[in-house]
Motif scaffolding. Structure first.
Motif, PDB file in Angstrom:
ATOM      1  N   ARG A 501      81.645 -17.943 136.847  1.00  0.00           N
ATOM      2  CA  ARG A 501      81.963 -16.656 136.232  1.00  0.00           C
ATOM      3  C   ARG A 501      81.269 -16.525 134.889  1.00  0.00           C
ATOM      4  O   ARG A 501      81.222 -17.471 134.102  1.00  0.00           O
ATOM      5  CB  ARG A 501      83.475 -16.521 136.043  1.00  0.00           C
ATOM      6  N   GLU A 502      80.723 -15.328 134.623  1.00  0.00           N
ATOM      7  CA  GLU A 502      80.049 -15.086 133.354  1.00  0.00           C
ATOM      8  C   GLU A 502      81.061 -14.997 132.215  1.00  0.00           C
ATOM      9  O   GLU A 502      82.104 -14.348 132.345  1.00  0.00           O
ATOM     10  CB  GLU A 502      79.231 -13.796 133.409  1.00  0.00           C
ATOM     11  N   VAL A 503      80.741 -15.645 131.110  1.00  0.00           N
ATOM     12  CA  VAL A 503      81.599 -15.604 129.927  1.00  0.00           C
ATOM     13  C   VAL A 503      80.723 -15.463 128.691  1.00  0.00           C
ATOM     14  O   VAL A 503      79.507 -15.676 128.722  1.00  0.00           O
ATOM     15  CB  VAL A 503      82.490 -16.866 129.802  1.00  0.00           C
ATOM     16  N   GLU A 508      86.053 -18.014 118.130  1.00  0.00           N
ATOM     17  CA  GLU A 508      86.586 -19.311 118.538  1.00  0.00           C
ATOM     18  C   GLU A 508      87.156 -19.297 119.958  1.00  0.00           C
ATOM     19  O   GLU A 508      87.866 -20.213 120.351  1.00  0.00           O
ATOM     20  CB  GLU A 508      87.696 -19.732 117.564  1.00  0.00           C
ATOM     21  N   SER A 509      86.838 -18.261 120.732  1.00  0.00           N
ATOM     22  CA  SER A 509      87.396 -18.169 122.084  1.00  0.00           C
ATOM     23  C   SER A 509      86.297 -17.864 123.092  1.00  0.00           C
ATOM     24  O   SER A 509      85.175 -17.507 122.736  1.00  0.00           O
ATOM     25  CB  SER A 509      88.464 -17.075 122.137  1.00  0.00           C
ATOM     26  N   VAL A 510      86.667 -18.018 124.365  1.00  0.00           N
ATOM     27  CA  VAL A 510      85.752 -17.726 125.471  1.00  0.00           C
ATOM     28  C   VAL A 510      86.219 -16.443 126.146  1.00  0.00           C
ATOM     29  O   VAL A 510      87.364 -16.335 126.583  1.00  0.00           O
ATOM     30  CB  VAL A 510      85.724 -18.882 126.493  1.00  0.00           C
ATOM     31  N   LEU A 511      85.338 -15.456 126.203  1.00  0.00           N
ATOM     32  CA  LEU A 511      85.686 -14.137 126.740  1.00  0.00           C
ATOM     33  C   LEU A 511      85.117 -13.969 128.144  1.00  0.00           C
ATOM     34  O   LEU A 511      83.900 -13.970 128.325  1.00  0.00           O
ATOM     35  CB  LEU A 511      85.124 -13.049 125.822  1.00  0.00           C
ATOM     36  N   ALA A 540      98.243  -7.604 125.155  1.00  0.00           N
ATOM     37  CA  ALA A 540      98.851  -8.725 124.440  1.00  0.00           C
ATOM     38  C   ALA A 540      97.740  -9.703 124.044  1.00  0.00           C
ATOM     39  O   ALA A 540      96.792  -9.328 123.362  1.00  0.00           O
ATOM     40  CB  ALA A 540      99.926  -9.383 125.294  1.00  0.00           C
ATOM     41  N   GLU A 541      97.815 -10.963 124.520  1.00  0.00           N
ATOM     42  CA  GLU A 541      96.804 -11.950 124.140  1.00  0.00           C
ATOM     43  C   GLU A 541      95.677 -12.064 125.156  1.00  0.00           C
ATOM     44  O   GLU A 541      94.725 -12.818 124.958  1.00  0.00           O
ATOM     45  CB  GLU A 541      97.476 -13.316 123.956  1.00  0.00           C
ATOM     46  N   LYS A 542      95.754 -11.341 126.255  1.00  0.00           N
ATOM     47  CA  LYS A 542      94.731 -11.417 127.296  1.00  0.00           C
ATOM     48  C   LYS A 542      93.568 -10.503 126.935  1.00  0.00           C
ATOM     49  O   LYS A 542      93.752  -9.374 126.506  1.00  0.00           O
ATOM     50  CB  LYS A 542      95.316 -11.017 128.655  1.00  0.00           C
TER      51      LYS A 542
END
Length: 598
Positions: A501-503, A508-511, A540-542
């Motif tokens: 999956r493309e990210v 500091e996070s992976v989207l 929310a946090e997603k």
């Protein structure tokens, strides 16, 4: 039995006023149980029942008269201090009010059902007996606060006998304060006691909205302004045909466009306000629900309601009742502990549930918060695995919030034994589905041992939204602005593959990324282009990133339905018409955030 009434205006007036009075009664009765010494409240309750009884008597609704008559008699004894409010007598009065509601709904439907009223009346009769007076369960302080000096037993017997024999005795102040429905009926009396409205006619139902006169005045003023601008446009067109200087025409047309934009926006706002009603319409049913559930569960509960004056579109208000009922039930059944358990944990014996509503931009936020035991993530995870809803491997990859969200899976329940309140494998999944249908979101805040909070974020209206217009290859799409966190211009070389999956590494996070071009089957015209835009949407946090070709800007759009044949397209919430006449599909960000489609 079909309902007959020669004067439709009388019938509609009776239904409208009776419905409003009965809707308020539940809340008033529960409040009276908490404040039995409130004489004004008790008198108001008595007058409401008296009004319904009087109007139904003139219209010949005998069953309704029969029930309201006895209910009024019991309330009259409470007013006179011959009886005192306690949970047992309130149970009976509330049951009688429920029966009255059923009978009024029958009249709305155009046909009175053969309902059994004797059982309810039998429960009322003991409180009209000469042998029953103030219950001994009340404290001396409560009795003193709620009543005048005690009446002698022989006087009680005479009064009770008189009250049980006749329903026509009322106090002078009651007759002076009869409401408009009764006044209208009396003004037009006599009328035939029975008479017919066609079966199936909808009277005083939820298809109507009461509008403040000032809002109508504001609307008319805006319509007047729109008429002036229309006249100016007609004149400008005539001048142009007569050879007006092109430069002068352009200047005047620009001014006219700005004025039209302003007037149209104001007109739109006034129309939306006309559809707005206080969320109190839903909230006012919960004191009664909480009161009954608490008695059934053997728990002590203090329901606190805030923000009931907050306004919301009528179509949204009509749809949120059922989800809120289920969340309130869960708070009492699963969340709050029994008094003994609370005391052992060092908490007050009485639990608290807070129901609140606030505005946040173009949204309303409704919160259901309790100070109970909270949600145990370990118990939730174990139950989800036991029921086969997730695997051990899936659980290992989950964070704390993801585990809490498992309660929204179909078939999930931590209840060991099914009851009427909860635990038949349906519930929270239906709540989330209903909220999603309203383009809303639901999230959970939780603290073990201290309680939990369910937060619903809903659009003020389902008709118009603020959106971000984007271009995906040569197609234009609309993304609701409420779900947009940020937008980025990125180089395609910064994309990475993880697990196929493309990210994108975002700070500091992976989207996770979703290419709308692939998802919607757009022709790939991006060959040779090294950069693109990413619209970060979230709940929310997603978070998830939607890959698009260009950003076209923000615009207010009217939502149009795609029709029943295209209603369930994945990732699409509807459509809108752009200023140039083209149709643009409205993206459903929730489908991507929760479903993780790629």
């Amino acid at each position: 039995m079909a309902i007959e009434c020669e004067d439709q205006e009388l019938l509609e007036g009776f239904l409208t006023e009776s419905t409003e009075l009965l809707e308020k009664l539940d809340d008033d009765l529960v409040t009276l149980e908490k404040s039995p010494s409130d004489a004004d409240l008790l008198n108001g309750i008595f007058r409401s029942i008296h009004t319904v009884k009087g109007a139904s008597s003139f219209l010949g609704f005998d069953l309704l008269v029969k029930v309201t008559h006895k209910t009024e008699d019991v309330l009259n004894r409470l007013r006179k201090g011959e009886l005192f409010v306690n949970p047992e007598i309130m149970d009976v009065i509330l049951e009688a009010v429920d029966l009255v509601k059923l009978l009024v709904n029958d009249i709305k439907g155009g046909e009175i059902q053969e309902r059994e009223t004797d059982a309810t009346i039998e429960k009322l009769l003991p409180y009209l007996s000469e042998n029953i007076t103030a219950p001994k369960t009340l404290s001396a302080e409560s009795v003193k606060a709620a009543s005048p000096p005690p009446t002698r037993n022989d006087e009680i017997a005479k009064t009770a006998s008189k009250e049980a024999a006749s329903c026509n005795e009322t106090q002078p102040e009651d007759l002076a304060e009869e409401t408009s429905a009764v006044a209208l009926i009396k003004a037009k009396a006599p009328i035939p006691p029975k008479a017919t409205a066609a079966k199936g006619d909808e009277l005083a139902d939820n298809s109507t909205v009461r509008v403040d006169v000032k809002r109508l005045d504001d609307l008319m003023n805006q319509v007047g302004e729109l008429v002036l601008e229309r006249n100016r446009m007609v004149q400008l067109h005539s001048d142009f045909q007569d050879g007006l200087d092109p430069a002068g025409f352009t200047d005047e047309f620009g001014k006219l466009s700005k004025r039209l934009n302003f007037v149209t926006s104001e007109l739109q706002m006034q129309v939306l306000k006309m559809r707005m009603i206080p969320v109190e319409k839903v909230f006012k049913k919960f004191p009664r629900i909480v009161r009954n559930l608490a008695r059934e569960l053997g728990k002590e509960v203090d329901l606190q309601i805030f923000g009931e004056e907050t306004e919301l579109d009528r179509s949204v208000v009509d749809e949120i009742g059922d989800p809120l009922i289920h969340l309130i039930r869960n708070a009492l059944d699963h969340g709050l502990e029994i008094p003994e358990e609370r005391l052992a944990a060092g908490k007050p014996k009485k639990g608290t549930v807070i129901l609140s509503a606030t505005h946040e931009g173009n949204h309303i936020v409704i919160s259901i918060k309790d100070n109970g035991r909270g949600i145990n993530p370990d118990k939730v995870a174990a139950k989800a695995i036991e029921k086969g809803l997730i695997t051990e491997e899936q659980l290992a990859a989950m964070g704390g919030r993801d585990i809490l969200d498992l309660i929204f899976l179909p078939g999930f329940s931590t209840k060991e034994k099914a009851t009427d309140l909860s635990g038949r494998g349906v519930g929270m999944d239906v709540v989330r589905t209903n909220i999603k249908k309203l383009n809303g979101i639901i999230e959970i805040k939780n603290e073990i041992g201290q309680g939990s909070e369910f937060i619903l974020k809903l659009p003020l209206t389902l008709a118009i939204i603020q959106s971000l217009l984007v271009e995906v290859e040569s197609e234009i799409y609309s993304i609701p602005l409420s779900a947009v966190i940020e937008t980025l211009k990125v180089e395609k070389s910064t994309f990475h593959l993880i697990g196929g999956r493309e990210v994108l590494k975002l700070r500091e996070s992976v989207l996770p990324l979703i290419r709308l071009q692939k998802l919607f089957g757009c022709v790939d015209e991006s060959q040779g282009k090294n950069s693109c835009y990413v619209v970060v949407v979230g709940i929310a946090e997603k978070r998830v990133g939607l890959v698009v070709t260009r950003l076209l800007g923000q615009q207010e759009v009217a939502i149009k339905s795609l029709g029943k044949f295209l209603a369930n397209l994945p990732g699409i919430a509807g459509s809108t018409i752009l200023g140039d006449g083209r149709v643009a599909l409205i993206v459903d960000p929730l489908a991507f955030v929760e479903g993780g489609e790629n």
